[in-house]
Design an enzyme around this catalytic site. Structure first.
Site, PDB file in Angstrom:
ATOM      1  CB  VAL A  63      23.901  46.068  70.152  1.00  0.00           C
ATOM      2  CG1 VAL A  63      22.773  45.337  69.238  1.00  0.00           C
ATOM      3  CG2 VAL A  63      25.399  46.163  69.631  1.00  0.00           C
ATOM      4  CG  ASN A  89      23.576  38.788  63.166  1.00  0.00           C
ATOM      5  OD1 ASN A  89      24.370  38.018  62.439  1.00  0.00           O
ATOM      6  ND2 ASN A  89      23.202  39.887  62.463  1.00  0.00           N
ATOM      7  CE1 TYR A 158      33.807  40.088  63.372  1.00  0.00           C
ATOM      8  CE2 TYR A 158      35.116  38.203  62.540  1.00  0.00           C
ATOM      9  CZ  TYR A 158      33.836  38.902  63.015  1.00  0.00           C
ATOM     10  OH  TYR A 158      32.822  38.114  62.300  1.00  0.00           O
ATOM     11  CB  THR A 195      27.582  39.423  54.018  1.00  0.00           C
ATOM     12  OG1 THR A 195      28.560  39.462  54.762  1.00  0.00           O
ATOM     13  CG2 THR A 195      26.568  38.280  54.273  1.00  0.00           C
TER      14      THR A 195
END
Length: 264
Positions: A63, A89, A158, A195
């Site tokens: 990406v 995503n 982040y 996850t």
């Protein structure tokens, strides 16, 4: 066609080989869309695409690469017969206290989370606007984070990148409308989901001394969440299907919290 029926639509999901992206790809496929799973992990991504059934495909994508986006979008349009939905995503999270901030890992998060999303918007617009390879309009769904709306220790870079995703979303929606592209742009703010990335965050927060254990970190998140639990992949995937569907046809330039109330 019901409002959540995506039959006849074509979607590309970045970071689709695992975690939230895999769940989003599966949910879009279950709603009737044909899906291109886009990822750097060729073998894993191809297996995910195969598991979705006939008519779905895998495309290799870094990406952060402009040329990579151009090639992946072209491959998706060819394989699917068009493109109506792009889900940005793909993302990474590298936990760090400010006193230990590493410029290299900080830049990596900026490149993947922010630049990667911006390039995704760029190529979605070029493809779906009038005169593009698909040219019938569509929708872009960016994945931000509850980290964009709260101050949680250890994830400064982040959080900054995911706040940036929110701003990209709103400016992109305005540009699309002003220029007549016919592309809606929205984002979701996922809460913590167990996850591999979410589990890694809990472990990292304990390792750098913010919590006594990963479980303590998880309990802190749950304690901040009115719904009283962590998120599930399906929670985030269903939100993406909604934003891709006609049920959200007048939702544009918006951020949808899917965090159990954590970020309110």
């Amino acid at each position: 066609m019901t409002q959540l029926d995506l039959t006849g639509r074509r979607a590309l999901v970045t970071g689709g080989a695992q975690g939230l992206g895999e769940g989003m790809a599966a949910a879009l496929a279950a709603a009737g869309a044909k899906v291109a799973v886009a990822d750097l992990q060729d073998d894993v991504g191809a297996k995910v695409a195969d598991g979705l059934g006939e008519g779905h495909t895998f495309v290799h994508l870094d990406v952060t690469s402009d040329a990579g986006w151009e090639a992946a979008i072209a491959d998706a349009v060819t394989a699917l017969g068009g493109l109506d939905i792009v889900v940005n995503n793909a993302g990474i999270e590298i936990t760090s206290l400010f006193v230990d901030l590493d410029p290299t890992t900080a830049l990596k998060q900026l490149e993947v989370n922010l630049l990667g999303t911006a390039l995704g918007i760029k190529h979605a617009f070029r493809t779906m606007r009038p005169g593009g390879a698909a040219g019938a309009g569509g929708t872009v769904i960016n994945v931000s984070s509850v980290a964009a709306t709260i101050a949680f220790p250890g994830i400064a870079m982040y959080s900054a990148t995911k706040s940036g995703v929110d701003r990209l979303t709103r400016v992109a929606a305005m540009e699309s409308g002003r220029l007549g592209y016919g592309v809606r742009v929205n984002c979701i703010y996922p809460g913590l989901v167990p996850t591999p990335m979410g589990i890694g965050l809990a472990s990292d927060c304990a390792e750098i001394g913010l919590f006594g254990s990963p479980q303590e970190a998880v309990e802190a998140v749950v304690g901040l969440t009115p719904s009283g639990r962590l998120g599930e992949v399906a929670d985030m995937a269903d939100a993406v299907v909604f934003l891709a569907s006609d049920a959200s046809r007048f939702v544009n330039g918006a951020g949808l919290p899917v965090d159990g109330g954590m970020g309110m």
